[in-house]
Design a protein around this motif. Sequence first.
Motif, PDB file in Angstrom:
ATOM      1  N   GLY A 141       0.812  -1.216   0.000  1.00 42.66           N
ATOM      2  CA  GLY A 141       0.000   0.000   0.000  1.00 42.66           C
ATOM      3  C   GLY A 141       0.843   1.262   0.000  1.00 42.66           C
ATOM      4  O   GLY A 141       0.533   2.231  -0.705  1.00 42.66           O
ATOM      5  N   LYS A 142       1.921   1.249   0.768  1.00 45.29           N
ATOM      6  CA  LYS A 142       2.797   2.426   0.813  1.00 45.29           C
ATOM      7  C   LYS A 142       3.480   2.640  -0.533  1.00 45.29           C
ATOM      8  O   LYS A 142       3.632   3.773  -0.990  1.00 45.29           O
ATOM      9  CB  LYS A 142       3.838   2.264   1.922  1.00 45.29           C
ATOM     10  N   SER A 156       8.856  14.357  -6.807  1.00 47.17           N
ATOM     11  CA  SER A 156       9.779  14.115  -7.908  1.00 47.17           C
ATOM     12  C   SER A 156      10.272  12.666  -7.873  1.00 47.17           C
ATOM     13  O   SER A 156       9.994  11.924  -6.929  1.00 47.17           O
ATOM     14  CB  SER A 156      10.977  15.071  -7.813  1.00 47.17           C
ATOM     15  N   GLU A 157      11.018  12.285  -8.925  1.00 47.31           N
ATOM     16  CA  GLU A 157      11.572  10.932  -8.980  1.00 47.31           C
ATOM     17  C   GLU A 157      12.522  10.695  -7.810  1.00 47.31           C
ATOM     18  O   GLU A 157      12.539   9.617  -7.211  1.00 47.31           O
ATOM     19  CB  GLU A 157      12.325  10.735 -10.310  1.00 47.31           C
ATOM     20  N   LYS A 158      13.311  11.732  -7.464  1.00 49.58           N
ATOM     21  CA  LYS A 158      14.262  11.603  -6.356  1.00 49.58           C
ATOM     22  C   LYS A 158      13.529  11.410  -5.040  1.00 49.58           C
ATOM     23  O   LYS A 158      13.898  10.559  -4.225  1.00 49.58           O
ATOM     24  CB  LYS A 158      15.146  12.857  -6.295  1.00 49.58           C
ATOM     25  N   GLU A 159      12.471  12.206  -4.824  1.00 47.96           N
ATOM     26  CA  GLU A 159      11.699  12.074  -3.588  1.00 47.96           C
ATOM     27  C   GLU A 159      11.017  10.713  -3.521  1.00 47.96           C
ATOM     28  O   GLU A 159      10.940  10.094  -2.450  1.00 47.96           O
ATOM     29  CB  GLU A 159      10.657  13.189  -3.493  1.00 47.96           C
ATOM     30  N   ALA A 160      10.512  10.237  -4.646  1.00 48.73           N
ATOM     31  CA  ALA A 160       9.873   8.911  -4.669  1.00 48.73           C
ATOM     32  C   ALA A 160      10.883   7.825  -4.317  1.00 48.73           C
ATOM     33  O   ALA A 160      10.571   6.894  -3.564  1.00 48.73           O
ATOM     34  CB  ALA A 160       9.270   8.651  -6.045  1.00 48.73           C
ATOM     35  N   LYS A 161      12.105   7.949  -4.846  1.00 47.43           N
ATOM     36  CA  LYS A 161      13.144   6.965  -4.538  1.00 47.43           C
ATOM     37  C   LYS A 161      13.483   6.981  -3.057  1.00 47.43           C
ATOM     38  O   LYS A 161      13.638   5.929  -2.425  1.00 47.43           O
ATOM     39  CB  LYS A 161      14.391   7.259  -5.378  1.00 47.43           C
ATOM     40  N   GLU A 162      13.593   8.186  -2.483  1.00 51.88           N
ATOM     41  CA  GLU A 162      13.903   8.299  -1.053  1.00 51.88           C
ATOM     42  C   GLU A 162      12.794   7.696  -0.200  1.00 51.88           C
ATOM     43  O   GLU A 162      13.057   6.999   0.786  1.00 51.88           O
ATOM     44  CB  GLU A 162      14.118   9.765  -0.684  1.00 51.88           C
ATOM     45  N   ARG A 164      10.644   5.360  -1.126  1.00 51.73           N
ATOM     46  CA  ARG A 164      10.652   3.900  -1.271  1.00 51.73           C
ATOM     47  C   ARG A 164      11.737   3.280  -0.394  1.00 51.73           C
ATOM     48  O   ARG A 164      11.527   2.242   0.246  1.00 51.73           O
ATOM     49  CB  ARG A 164      10.886   3.526  -2.737  1.00 51.73           C
ATOM     50  N   GLU A 165      12.915   3.908  -0.386  1.00 50.62           N
ATOM     51  CA  GLU A 165      13.998   3.404   0.459  1.00 50.62           C
ATOM     52  C   GLU A 165      13.606   3.446   1.930  1.00 50.62           C
ATOM     53  O   GLU A 165      13.926   2.525   2.697  1.00 50.62           O
ATOM     54  CB  GLU A 165      15.272   4.227   0.227  1.00 50.62           C
ATOM     55  N   LYS A 166      12.894   4.510   2.336  1.00 53.45           N
ATOM     56  CA  LYS A 166      12.475   4.602   3.733  1.00 53.45           C
ATOM     57  C   LYS A 166      11.489   3.505   4.078  1.00 53.45           C
ATOM     58  O   LYS A 166      11.563   2.903   5.160  1.00 53.45           O
ATOM     59  CB  LYS A 166      11.844   5.974   3.997  1.00 53.45           C
ATOM     60  N   VAL A 167      10.551   3.211   3.168  1.00 54.10           N
ATOM     61  CA  VAL A 167       9.590   2.132   3.419  1.00 54.10           C
ATOM     62  C   VAL A 167      10.322   0.800   3.562  1.00 54.10           C
ATOM     63  O   VAL A 167      10.023  -0.002   4.461  1.00 54.10           O
ATOM     64  CB  VAL A 167       8.557   2.070   2.274  1.00 54.10           C
TER      65      VAL A 167
END
Length: 678
Positions: A141-142, A156-162, A164-167
């Motif tokens: 879900g996250k 942004s793509e960078k924020e999405a990557k960060e 995802r890494e946090k999840v």
Amino acid sequence: MKARDLSVLIGVIIIIVMLVVPLPGGLLSILLLLNISLALLVILVAMNTNDALDFSVFPTLLLLLTLFRLALNVSTTRSILSEGSAGGVVETFGSFVIGDNPLVGFVVFIILVIINFLVITKGSERVSEVAARFSLDAMPGKQMSIDADLNAGLISEKEAKERREKVENEADFHGSMDGASKFVKGDAIAGIIIVLINILFGIIIGMVQMGMPFNDAINTFTRLTVGDGLVSQIPALLISTATGIVVTRSSGNENLGSDVTNQLLQYPKLLYIAAATIFFLGFTPINFVLTTVIALLLVASGYYLQNQTKVTEIPDTEDEVQTESSQMKSPENVINLLSMDQIEFEFGYALIPLADANQGGDLLDRIVMIRRQLALELGIVIPVVRIRDNIQLGPNNYRLLIKGNEVAAGEILLDHYLAMAPGMDEDDDIEGIDTKEPAFGLPAKWISEEMKDEAELSGYTVVDPPSVVSTHITEVIKNHAHTLLGRQETKQLIDHLKENYPILVEEVTPEPLAIGDVQKVLGKLLRENISIRNLPVIFETLADFSKLTNDTELLGEYVRQALSAQITKQFAKGDMSIHVATVSGKVEKLIAENVKQTEHGNYLALDPETQQTIITSIHEQVEKLSLQEETAIVLCSPAIRMYLKQLLDRFLPQVVVLSYNELEPNVQVQSVGVVNVE
């Protein structure tokens, strides 16, 4: 290697040595005090972190500290049983707690162990297990929420990557904590067993080997055992508490101390109720003076907090109003209103389930796949598609806007399937609502779910509503890809190419071709659905011919010829054959003679009657190709290809115009007719 990294390695080696090598009492005292200091430091750090991931090393640290504490237990047990002494720290703790009554001291120690084992350790283990399970269950879900925000342009793509890494890190952390909490439980059980061993075997060794009387043996070894247990259990209690704090701590903007005081005291009036309750307890046999003093302290605290809240809230509200007012008046606020999304997808309220993941909608995931697919097929990165509902549209209607202009619209029935009949003749045996397939305009029907199996058995192509929408979006974006490629997007493509082909890029841009010139060439290819993914070949061609001419139309023709293998693969069949309508020599000569050359470029200047004759002839040949279910392709010489395409764009834009130089030599060209004029 850094000194801090080396100190950790040395510490692990010392722990291993402690398990097998006897240590003197003085060194044991130092290590026991170090153990208490480390446990105190861990619980302080756990209380002051804003997020559990700020202390992500905690599971590993928990294992090391548990091993260190067990090694100390082994060392102190060895000293107690062999020498009847374990250093000044152990003896001091034992004498201070026990005093003159070993039984009382032992009971206090047992209570401390029970609190640690049954209350804190057991609770921390359960919370760790539940947190790990919930964290893993919530991951899909996250991830979908992150993809939704990315598609909506909120991040942004960078924020999405960060994110995802946090999840992923949160899931790994809670999983590790679930396992690490078992160390704490095992440590508590080991502590109880070690205490029993020390007392039982200490009394036996003291009486048998050391010749102590029974009372002296009990006093000596009980004092040492309780002292050793306290020195071990206090750090264990602190570590267990830190474990509970970490696993029960939800993410916040402040540390634990700030959150507790801010949230516990956020309602000052409740302190008055607590004060009144304590005050009335004074009329019972409880000390009236004591209850009155505590009640007065609670009243004073409530009054102070209430006044402080008023003082802090009023300026904040005024500042907020002033800030909002100033933002509304600032020119930057108006400028932000001028921003326009490149691609927008709007739909009526009945189509909300398409995009709502909670209702099973997967439109957001489909759009992500569309962007990937078009990147591979066309060679450009499609901008983020902003998805929103629009109550001004019909409940089942949707529309697609590119740069603020509506370019496509359609209607979807979510509780139906779209069925398209095979062949040219529509079969009327299937009951449904007549419509047209939105992407290609083919006749179709909306059928109910009960009719789905029957339609498939009858040869119909049955498509679900989300697939209909995603196919329509894909085809519309393909047809408008050239409008989405601006100078900024072209600059990004050039920068990407420059990473691997710097010399090639430098030879083309900024001289002799500017970014705008390259953008026109690429846009010309995209307009005719020619992929620009093979940028190295395109730039090689531009490098060769841009020295001869700056006419972007002509450069586009040279690039098309250089991409002959790609174009052949795109339009030829698997057996390397292609069905076309060829242009007669008379028509080619007529077009070539009517090309006008100006300083702004060349253009075709045919009279309207001749234009209509050529278009009519091409339309007849296209009809022949359609009857054979072939792509409408017109084949001509390279000299007139772009002029013929310019003519057809106004009347038959779907017709593909190829030149002989754009086909590979091994292609078998089969002509179904000739375009001619009488």
